[in-house]
Design an enzyme around this catalytic site. Sequence first.
Site, PDB file in Angstrom:
ATOM      1  N   ASP A  68     -21.099 -10.122   2.633  1.00 54.58           N
ATOM      2  CA  ASP A  68     -19.973 -10.608   3.458  1.00 54.58           C
ATOM      3  C   ASP A  68     -20.452 -11.325   4.706  1.00 54.58           C
ATOM      4  O   ASP A  68     -19.959 -12.400   5.034  1.00 54.58           O
ATOM      5  CB  ASP A  68     -18.955  -9.491   3.775  1.00 54.58           C
ATOM      6  CG  ASP A  68     -19.529  -8.285   4.489  1.00 54.58           C
ATOM      7  OD1 ASP A  68     -20.768  -8.145   4.566  1.00 54.58           O
ATOM      8  OD2 ASP A  68     -18.727  -7.467   4.982  1.00 54.58           O
TER       9      ASP A  68
ATOM     10  N   SER B  27     -14.812   3.983   9.073  1.00 51.33           N
ATOM     11  CA  SER B  27     -14.563   3.324  10.366  1.00 51.33           C
ATOM     12  C   SER B  27     -13.495   2.235  10.234  1.00 51.33           C
ATOM     13  O   SER B  27     -12.552   2.187  11.037  1.00 51.33           O
ATOM     14  CB  SER B  27     -15.867   2.767  10.951  1.00 51.33           C
ATOM     15  OG  SER B  27     -16.500   1.960  10.002  1.00 51.33           O
TER      16      SER B  27
ATOM     17  N   GLU C 238     -14.753  -3.013  16.068  1.00 53.08           N
ATOM     18  CA  GLU C 238     -16.072  -2.640  15.524  1.00 53.08           C
ATOM     19  C   GLU C 238     -17.187  -3.520  16.095  1.00 53.08           C
ATOM     20  O   GLU C 238     -18.265  -3.035  16.415  1.00 53.08           O
ATOM     21  CB  GLU C 238     -16.058  -2.741  13.988  1.00 53.08           C
ATOM     22  CG  GLU C 238     -15.237  -1.633  13.358  1.00 53.08           C
ATOM     23  CD  GLU C 238     -15.863  -1.084  12.097  1.00 53.08           C
ATOM     24  OE1 GLU C 238     -16.991  -0.568  12.151  1.00 53.08           O
ATOM     25  OE2 GLU C 238     -15.208  -1.188  11.035  1.00 53.08           O
TER      26      GLU C 238
ATOM     27  N   ASP D  53     -14.721  -5.004   4.858  1.00 54.04           N
ATOM     28  CA  ASP D  53     -14.031  -3.710   4.880  1.00 54.04           C
ATOM     29  C   ASP D  53     -12.569  -3.829   5.310  1.00 54.04           C
ATOM     30  O   ASP D  53     -11.675  -3.346   4.607  1.00 54.04           O
ATOM     31  CB  ASP D  53     -14.800  -2.706   5.737  1.00 54.04           C
ATOM     32  CG  ASP D  53     -16.214  -2.474   5.207  1.00 54.04           C
ATOM     33  OD1 ASP D  53     -16.488  -2.904   4.077  1.00 54.04           O
ATOM     34  OD2 ASP D  53     -17.036  -1.880   5.917  1.00 54.04           O
TER      35      ASP D  53
HETATM   36  C1  GLA Z   1     -21.032  -2.127   5.648  1.00 57.74           C
HETATM   37  C2  GLA Z   1     -20.396  -3.250   6.458  1.00 57.74           C
HETATM   38  C3  GLA Z   1     -19.762  -4.289   5.533  1.00 57.74           C
HETATM   39  C4  GLA Z   1     -20.761  -4.758   4.473  1.00 57.74           C
HETATM   40  C5  GLA Z   1     -21.423  -3.572   3.779  1.00 57.74           C
HETATM   41  C6  GLA Z   1     -22.548  -3.972   2.870  1.00 57.74           C
HETATM   42  O1  GLA Z   1     -20.064  -1.404   4.990  1.00 57.74           O
HETATM   43  O2  GLA Z   1     -19.400  -2.723   7.319  1.00 57.74           O
HETATM   44  O3  GLA Z   1     -19.271  -5.360   6.292  1.00 57.74           O
HETATM   45  O4  GLA Z   1     -21.699  -5.610   5.056  1.00 57.74           O
HETATM   46  O5  GLA Z   1     -21.959  -2.654   4.719  1.00 57.74           O
HETATM   47  O6  GLA Z   1     -22.081  -4.698   1.768  1.00 57.74           O
END
Ligand code: GLA
Length: 400
Positions: free
Chosen positions: A51, A142, A174, A186
Amino acid sequence: MANQPSSDVTHSNDELLREHGQLLERRLGPGATTRLFFSPGRVNLMGAHLDYNGGMVMPSAIDRGSFFAVRPRADRKFRLGTTLDDQWVEGDLDQLPATRSGNWSDYPLGVISFLQAQDAHVCGFDLLLGGNLPIGAGLSSSASICVGVAYVFGELWERGLGEMERIEAALWAEREFIGVHCGIMDPYAISMTRPGHLLILDCKDLSVEHVPLDSSKITIAVADTGVRRELAQGAFNERVAQCAAAFEGLREFDPAATCLRDISAETLEQHGSVLESVVRLRAQHVVDEVQRTLLARAALLDGDLVQFGAQMSAAHVSLRDLYEVSIPELDALVESACHWEGLYGTRLTGAGFGGCTVMAVDTEHCSGLEAHLQEDFERQFGHRPHVEFFRPSPGPREIL
Ligand code: GLA
């Protein structure tokens, strides 16, 4: 984590939330009417660490998440509590903290600060936070809290916030307030997944697709190592910085590229030697994972679950060897699941360094998987991992 058949979970979430509301009233005594909200966690099946590199990801919100019991106050004060302990964080909306405290309350307060800065004429509140999502396990507790808090206050303060505004508030909390350089996956997954579907999000152009998952054929499960790493945030930020360095090093060879996702396998092959060796490994993971995710999407659209699962399992090898975010407990769970008849694919989910593996399993072969994983794992590590079966869930909502 309570383990129960998925079909019962929505019902049981509502029941648990009602008990959660009663707990707020027991702890604080009478007050205005308590409102109840649920915000899901998420699991990511493909597109690991893509991402923040502009790639495509394939997550889903799940039917476990955060619980919020909230009631307005006539003044501008607030009390924030969790089910983890009996403490209340108290304060005033006119004196919100400008910096993080390192406490769990940073998550709700980050979002509340963001929203309050846009509209100062809002009332105080009592808020009790709880849920049935393991914390720090790679299931995005989170973002579940941050998106959920944005939803709660959008309703409580009658702000009429849309999906994108809630996502923006969660990301601000965040990234800017707490200081994790997280990508966008997320909050999008938590806000946008449709029930029974996987979300395919292109993190470069923000286009989304909703691909149905036939629950009679495929079931999503996770196994939790129980390992939580305090230093995971620093290691995550380091990966983000290494990917940025890889793009800086390679962009001149692919002039049209705007992010690491655009760097071709040929460019990396020909010019990868300009990168530091560890940065090159990270870039190799990203470039390969971009291809695997495209293959996984095509396989899913074709109904080829075997091919889809093969891409998941290949992703784990890359996360272990090139991205170096796995740990022996995660590798052991992956290895053990790979011996299960009916497993399509498995890999670590979330950032790594601990937490959970995710499995895509033939629905007819789920029974017995939990005991199989637990026995294997216990022999090596001396305790039994929690195993859960999930359903793709809708986003945050009020429970009436
Ligand atoms: C965490 C981060 C996400 C993503 C994942 C790995 O969850 O919050 O944004 O980068 O790791 O895919």
